[in-house]
Design a protein around this motif. Structure first.
Motif, PDB file in Angstrom:
ATOM      1  N   LYS A   1     -37.077 -16.441 -13.252  1.00  0.00           N
ATOM      2  CA  LYS A   1     -37.442 -17.822 -12.942  1.00  0.00           C
ATOM      3  C   LYS A   1     -36.590 -18.791 -13.753  1.00  0.00           C
ATOM      4  O   LYS A   1     -36.049 -19.756 -13.203  1.00  0.00           O
ATOM      5  CB  LYS A   1     -38.925 -18.068 -13.229  1.00  0.00           C
ATOM      6  N   ARG A   2     -36.454 -18.545 -15.045  1.00  0.00           N
ATOM      7  CA  ARG A   2     -35.644 -19.439 -15.897  1.00  0.00           C
ATOM      8  C   ARG A   2     -34.187 -19.463 -15.437  1.00  0.00           C
ATOM      9  O   ARG A   2     -33.583 -20.528 -15.308  1.00  0.00           O
ATOM     10  CB  ARG A   2     -35.737 -19.018 -17.361  1.00  0.00           C
ATOM     11  N   LEU A   3     -33.631 -18.277 -15.209  1.00  0.00           N
ATOM     12  CA  LEU A   3     -32.220 -18.197 -14.803  1.00  0.00           C
ATOM     13  C   LEU A   3     -31.972 -18.865 -13.456  1.00  0.00           C
ATOM     14  O   LEU A   3     -30.988 -19.596 -13.291  1.00  0.00           O
ATOM     15  CB  LEU A   3     -31.770 -16.734 -14.748  1.00  0.00           C
TER      16      LEU A   3
ATOM     17  N   SER B   1     -46.438  -9.737 -11.867  1.00  0.00           N
ATOM     18  CA  SER B   1     -45.064 -10.218 -11.750  1.00  0.00           C
ATOM     19  C   SER B   1     -44.817 -11.361 -12.733  1.00  0.00           C
ATOM     20  O   SER B   1     -43.804 -11.369 -13.443  1.00  0.00           O
ATOM     21  CB  SER B   1     -44.800 -10.679 -10.319  1.00  0.00           C
ATOM     22  N   ASN B   2     -45.732 -12.318 -12.783  1.00  0.00           N
ATOM     23  CA  ASN B   2     -45.570 -13.462 -13.687  1.00  0.00           C
ATOM     24  C   ASN B   2     -45.638 -13.062 -15.152  1.00  0.00           C
ATOM     25  O   ASN B   2     -45.072 -13.746 -16.005  1.00  0.00           O
ATOM     26  CB  ASN B   2     -46.599 -14.551 -13.367  1.00  0.00           C
ATOM     27  N   GLU B   3     -46.303 -11.954 -15.458  1.00  0.00           N
ATOM     28  CA  GLU B   3     -46.340 -11.432 -16.831  1.00  0.00           C
ATOM     29  C   GLU B   3     -45.091 -10.620 -17.158  1.00  0.00           C
ATOM     30  O   GLU B   3     -44.851 -10.296 -18.316  1.00  0.00           O
ATOM     31  CB  GLU B   3     -47.566 -10.539 -17.012  1.00  0.00           C
ATOM     32  N   GLY B   4     -44.317 -10.271 -16.121  1.00  0.00           N
ATOM     33  CA  GLY B   4     -43.124  -9.458 -16.327  1.00  0.00           C
ATOM     34  C   GLY B   4     -43.415  -7.978 -16.494  1.00  0.00           C
ATOM     35  O   GLY B   4     -42.614  -7.252 -17.050  1.00  0.00           O
TER      36      GLY B   4
ATOM     37  N   ALA C   1     -26.222 -13.610  -9.847  1.00  0.00           N
ATOM     38  CA  ALA C   1     -26.227 -12.873 -11.119  1.00  0.00           C
ATOM     39  C   ALA C   1     -27.664 -12.592 -11.567  1.00  0.00           C
ATOM     40  O   ALA C   1     -27.969 -11.494 -12.047  1.00  0.00           O
ATOM     41  CB  ALA C   1     -25.475 -13.661 -12.196  1.00  0.00           C
ATOM     42  N   ALA C   2     -28.554 -13.566 -11.413  1.00  0.00           N
ATOM     43  CA  ALA C   2     -29.961 -13.361 -11.765  1.00  0.00           C
ATOM     44  C   ALA C   2     -30.583 -12.297 -10.863  1.00  0.00           C
ATOM     45  O   ALA C   2     -31.334 -11.431 -11.333  1.00  0.00           O
ATOM     46  CB  ALA C   2     -30.734 -14.677 -11.654  1.00  0.00           C
ATOM     47  N   ILE C   3     -30.248 -12.348  -9.583  1.00  0.00           N
ATOM     48  CA  ILE C   3     -30.756 -11.354  -8.628  1.00  0.00           C
ATOM     49  C   ILE C   3     -30.269  -9.967  -9.016  1.00  0.00           C
ATOM     50  O   ILE C   3     -31.044  -9.003  -9.036  1.00  0.00           O
ATOM     51  CB  ILE C   3     -30.298 -11.701  -7.193  1.00  0.00           C
ATOM     52  N   GLN C   4     -28.977  -9.855  -9.318  1.00  0.00           N
ATOM     53  CA  GLN C   4     -28.414  -8.554  -9.693  1.00  0.00           C
ATOM     54  C   GLN C   4     -29.101  -7.999 -10.935  1.00  0.00           C
ATOM     55  O   GLN C   4     -29.424  -6.819 -10.994  1.00  0.00           O
ATOM     56  CB  GLN C   4     -26.912  -8.674  -9.919  1.00  0.00           C
ATOM     57  N   GLY C   5     -29.356  -8.843 -11.922  1.00  0.00           N
ATOM     58  CA  GLY C   5     -30.061  -8.398 -13.118  1.00  0.00           C
ATOM     59  C   GLY C   5     -31.457  -7.894 -12.790  1.00  0.00           C
ATOM     60  O   GLY C   5     -31.914  -6.878 -13.334  1.00  0.00           O
TER      61      GLY C   5
END
Length: 131
Positions: free
Chosen positions: A95-97, A16-19, A79-83
């Motif tokens: 995390k950044r958003l 997850s942390n690596e994306g 918005a971050a959640i939706q993305g």
């Protein structure tokens, strides 16, 4: 904690942390080893995982270089959640958003099927898992 469970949690955390995996995969992998919930504390740089027998596992992560916003912007968090739900935003960007939106951390209630996002002054946004 059984070695297998610890390894699944660690591997899920790392991916997850690596994306390299999306939130739905995180949920599936953690539920498979009976994680009830987990809490992410952006300020302390750690995620804590909770099992039904009271066992916990703390995993550290680097604290962000940029400061989390002072004001909690629930619309920006949504918005971050939706993305993330649409697969357009992977966890490092999430995390950044969310930090820019004033989120200091969140608790994922896997068995309760929702996430509670928190601001500096106790603000909370609750997001239910999509069906």
């Amino acid at each position: 904690m059984q070695t297998h469970i610890r390894q699944v949690i660690q591997n899920t955390f790392d991916a997850s942390n690596e994306g390299s995996i999306h939130f739905g995969q995180v949920v599936g992998q953690l539920l498979a080893v009976h994680v009830e919930s987990y809490h992410v504390d952006y300020r302390a740089g750690r995620s804590t995982y909770y099992l039904p027998d009271g066992t916990t596992l703390d995993l550290p992560f680097p604290v962000a270089d940029e400061t989390m916003a002072d004001a909690f912007d629930a619309a920006a968090v949504r918005a971050a959640i939706q993305g993330a739900q649409q697969g357009q935003v992977m966890y490092p960007e999430f995390k950044r958003l969310s930090q820019r939106a004033g989120c200091i951390g969140y608790t994922v209630w896997l068995t309760g099927r929702h996430v509670s996002y928190h601001g500096r002054r106790g603000e909370t946004h609750v997001e239910r898992f999509p069906d």
